[in-house]
Motif scaffolding. Structure first.
Motif, PDB file in Angstrom:
ATOM      1  N   GLY A  82       0.823  -1.209   0.000  1.00 26.13           N
ATOM      2  CA  GLY A  82       0.000   0.000   0.000  1.00 26.13           C
ATOM      3  C   GLY A  82       0.851   1.250   0.000  1.00 26.13           C
ATOM      4  N   LEU A  83       1.928   1.226   0.766  1.00 27.00           N
ATOM      5  CA  LEU A  83       2.825   2.381   0.796  1.00 27.00           C
ATOM      6  C   LEU A  83       3.524   2.557  -0.552  1.00 27.00           C
ATOM      7  N   TYR A  84       3.910   1.458  -1.166  1.00 27.26           N
ATOM      8  CA  TYR A  84       4.542   1.525  -2.490  1.00 27.26           C
ATOM      9  C   TYR A  84       3.602   2.167  -3.507  1.00 27.26           C
ATOM     10  N   LEU A  85       2.336   1.821  -3.424  1.00 24.49           N
ATOM     11  CA  LEU A  85       1.372   2.351  -4.382  1.00 24.49           C
ATOM     12  C   LEU A  85       1.054   3.825  -4.161  1.00 24.49           C
ATOM     13  N   ARG A  86       1.223   4.316  -2.939  1.00 21.57           N
ATOM     14  CA  ARG A  86       0.842   5.709  -2.681  1.00 21.57           C
ATOM     15  C   ARG A  86       2.015   6.670  -2.544  1.00 21.57           C
ATOM     16  N   ASP A  87       3.246   6.170  -2.481  1.00 26.91           N
ATOM     17  CA  ASP A  87       4.396   7.043  -2.235  1.00 26.91           C
ATOM     18  C   ASP A  87       5.404   6.917  -3.375  1.00 26.91           C
ATOM     19  N   TRP A  88       5.566   7.974  -4.124  1.00 24.29           N
ATOM     20  CA  TRP A  88       6.473   7.967  -5.272  1.00 24.29           C
ATOM     21  C   TRP A  88       7.925   7.747  -4.865  1.00 24.29           C
TER      22      TRP A  88
END
Length: 96
Positions: A82-88
């Motif tokens: 989830g963090l990978y998907l939301r944080d560039w």
């Protein structure tokens, strides 16, 4: 402070004293809040990973079933995904 009986019972069965319930809850709450704030999300994810690693170690120590051992691992992987998907910033780290 609220300490539901099933939480106290489970904590003691896992080998922890009742007195550490509130401390564990506070650490989990703060780590989760850091994860939810975009600026501190990576720190929160690292702290949650450590917390979940402790859960895995605890369940391995008491010879719990596979579900109890693998659930924190899967939950941690979902948190990082989830963090990978939301944080560039993470995308740039893994793109190298």
């Amino acid at each position: 402070m609220v300490k539901p009986p099933f939480v106290v019972q489970a904590t003691v069965q896992l080998g922890y004293p009742e007195s550490c319930i509130i401390g564990l809850g506070v650490v989990l709450l703060l780590s989760t809040l850091l994860y939810l704030i975009p600026r501190t999300a990576i720190l929160g994810a690292v702290l949650l990973t450590g917390y979940l690693g402790g859960a895995v170690a605890t369940h391995v120590r008491v010879s719990a079933g596979w579900f109890n051992i693998l659930f924190p691992v899967v939950f941690g992987a979902i948190a990082w995904a989830g963090l990978y998907l939301r944080d560039w910033r993470l995308k740039t780290v893994f793109a190298r």
